[in-house]
Design a protein around this motif. Structure first.
Motif, PDB file in Angstrom:
ATOM      1  N   VAL A   1       4.743  -9.035  -3.092  1.00 12.40           N
ATOM      2  CA  VAL A   1       4.286  -7.962  -2.203  1.00 12.40           C
ATOM      3  C   VAL A   1       4.969  -6.666  -2.639  1.00 12.40           C
ATOM      4  N   LEU A   2       4.184  -5.734  -3.161  1.00 11.06           N
ATOM      5  CA  LEU A   2       4.715  -4.477  -3.693  1.00 11.06           C
ATOM      6  C   LEU A   2       4.771  -3.376  -2.638  1.00 11.06           C
ATOM      7  N   GLY A   3       3.981  -3.506  -1.580  1.00  9.82           N
ATOM      8  CA  GLY A   3       3.908  -2.458  -0.567  1.00  9.82           C
ATOM      9  C   GLY A   3       2.721  -2.719   0.343  1.00  9.82           C
ATOM     10  N   THR A   4       1.991  -1.659   0.657  1.00  9.48           N
ATOM     11  CA  THR A   4       0.866  -1.793   1.583  1.00  9.48           C
ATOM     12  C   THR A   4      -0.301  -0.888   1.185  1.00  9.48           C
ATOM     13  N   VAL A   5      -1.470  -1.254   1.667  1.00  6.57           N
ATOM     14  CA  VAL A   5      -2.593  -0.333   1.784  1.00  6.57           C
ATOM     15  C   VAL A   5      -2.780  -0.162   3.286  1.00  6.57           C
TER      16      VAL A   5
ATOM     17  N   ALA B   1     -11.948  -6.110   5.549  1.00  9.92           N
ATOM     18  CA  ALA B   1     -12.294  -5.107   4.536  1.00  9.92           C
ATOM     19  C   ALA B   1     -11.040  -4.514   3.896  1.00  9.92           C
ATOM     20  N   MET B   2     -10.001  -4.295   4.711  1.00  7.72           N
ATOM     21  CA  MET B   2      -8.746  -3.774   4.172  1.00  7.72           C
ATOM     22  C   MET B   2      -8.088  -4.790   3.239  1.00  7.72           C
ATOM     23  N   GLN B   3      -8.168  -6.066   3.582  1.00 12.80           N
ATOM     24  CA  GLN B   3      -7.619  -7.093   2.698  1.00 12.80           C
ATOM     25  C   GLN B   3      -8.364  -7.125   1.367  1.00 12.80           C
ATOM     26  N   GLU B   4      -9.687  -7.027   1.449  1.00 12.50           N
ATOM     27  CA  GLU B   4     -10.490  -7.033   0.225  1.00 12.50           C
ATOM     28  C   GLU B   4     -10.197  -5.793  -0.625  1.00 12.50           C
ATOM     29  N   LEU B   5      -9.990  -4.664   0.030  1.00 10.98           N
ATOM     30  CA  LEU B   5      -9.688  -3.440  -0.713  1.00 10.98           C
ATOM     31  C   LEU B   5      -8.355  -3.566  -1.445  1.00 10.98           C
ATOM     32  N   SER B   6      -7.370  -4.117  -0.786  1.00  7.06           N
ATOM     33  CA  SER B   6      -6.073  -4.287  -1.443  1.00  7.06           C
ATOM     34  C   SER B   6      -6.185  -5.213  -2.647  1.00  7.06           C
TER      35      SER B   6
END
Length: 340
Positions: A148-152, A169-174
């Motif tokens: 885990v490098l950080g967040t979107v 959708a946010m998970q898919e974007l990351s």
């Protein structure tokens, strides 16, 4: 998911920082790829704030950012044309404990806050007071090795419900950034091939990056002659002998002007010789493409005592290296360069 213990948290922070160094992501430098991801997140969530946030063991680095053209008091509709990084009180970096993203990284799971004021542990966060944030959705940003490098993340100035569709959708974007991390690892493999050539060179070579000349690579001859030094250390601090004879001043000039500079006939005592040795130093600025700014300096030291090597040879060698770096492309000068 349970939070990590203090010991696990420290170990994870060290692992994350090392991985960010390897990928060349351990700085606050903005990057178009991550700004685009932040823009996409803001667009489909209709949130006025979005970030791609990398977190090392000391600070947060918003290498991707999308914010409205107005202010929290007078927000601009994202669909109306927000621009990246336009809030005067919002920077590209923050302390390691600022905001909500550190909680996402510590828990290694998505965090959705419909209304920050509903959560006593979060409503006093400085992000609420500084920017007026009332809702937040953060997703862990994992690389292709699972670190885990950080967040979107996205945030809003008003309470709102983050439904299941937006969370997915946010998970898919990351996950779309996995290809970016794989590409950087591929370039790393190419770099290692290039530096294997350096290892066999009969003269000292080092590669530094940035105005502080952060040491990215030094071959065996460099270590034998001028001393073994830690990777990622500041060159001037760990190689004072070279600083005294003007090598780092020449590197400063090379980086500033974009032209090779030399330190001719410099005499100093080396670790592998009892008598002082004479060297010609050639400092060549390095960039990753013909149109890119110069990012680092390749320094080659030719021993002119006795048999030695001529200046023409070092210049030809440096020119060849410059060409190889430009062929490698955008991630060629990254934290992944092996050190000694």
């Amino acid at each position: 998911m349970e939070s990590l213990s203090p010991e696990q948290h420290r170990a994870a922070g060290e692992q994350r920082t090392n991985r960010l160094r390897i990928l060349g992501l351990n700085t606050v430098e903005a990057e178009a790829t991550f700004d685009r991801i932040a823009r996409l997140a803001a667009t489909f969530t209709q949130a006025p704030l979005a970030m791609v946030n990398f977190i090392n063991d000391e600070r947060q680095m918003f290498r991707g950012m999308y914010v409205p053209a107005g202010t929290p008091e007078d927000p601009v509709d994202v669909s109306g044309g927000g621009i990246p990084f336009d809030l005067s009180n919002l920077a590209r970096e923050a302390p390691g404990d600022y905001g909500f993203c550190p909680h996402v990284v510590a828990q290694r799971s998505q965090l959705a806050l419909d209304d920050v004021f509903d959560y006593p542990r979060f409503k006093g966060n400085p992000l609420v007071n500084d920017l007026g944030v009332r809702s937040y959705l953060g997703t862990p940003l994992r690389d292709n090795t699972g670190v885990v490098l950080g967040t979107v993340c996205v945030a809003d100035f008003k309470p709102r419900a983050w439904d299941r569709q937006l969370k997915l959708a946010m998970q898919e974007l990351s996950e779309t950034l996995l290809s970016e991390f794989k590409l950087r690892d591929s370039l790393l493999a190419q770099q290692q091939e290039l530096f294997a050539v350096f290892d066999g060179a009969p003269f000292p070579i080092m590669l530094t990056e940035g105005p502080d000349h952060l040491l990215r690579y030094a071959n065996g001859k460099q270590g034998q002659a001028f001393g073994l030094v830690p990777q990622f250390s500041l060159g001037r601090n760990v190689l004072p002998g070279l600083d005294r004879i003007g090598v780092f001043a020449a590197m400063d000039e090379a980086l500033r002007t974009g032209r090779p500079t030399t330190v001719p006939r410099a005499s100093l005592r080396t670790y592998d010789s009892a008598a002082p040795q004479d060297f010609d130093f050639l400092c060549t600025p390095i960039r990753t493409s013909p149109s890119a700014p110069f990012k680092g300096v390749l320094t080659v030291a030719m021993n002119t005592t006795g048999q030695g090597y001529g200046g023409a040879e070092s210049q030809a060698f440096a020119a060849n290296v410059q060409q190889r770096f430009e062929q490698l492309g955008g991630a060629a000068l990254s934290d992944s360069v092996p050190g000694r």
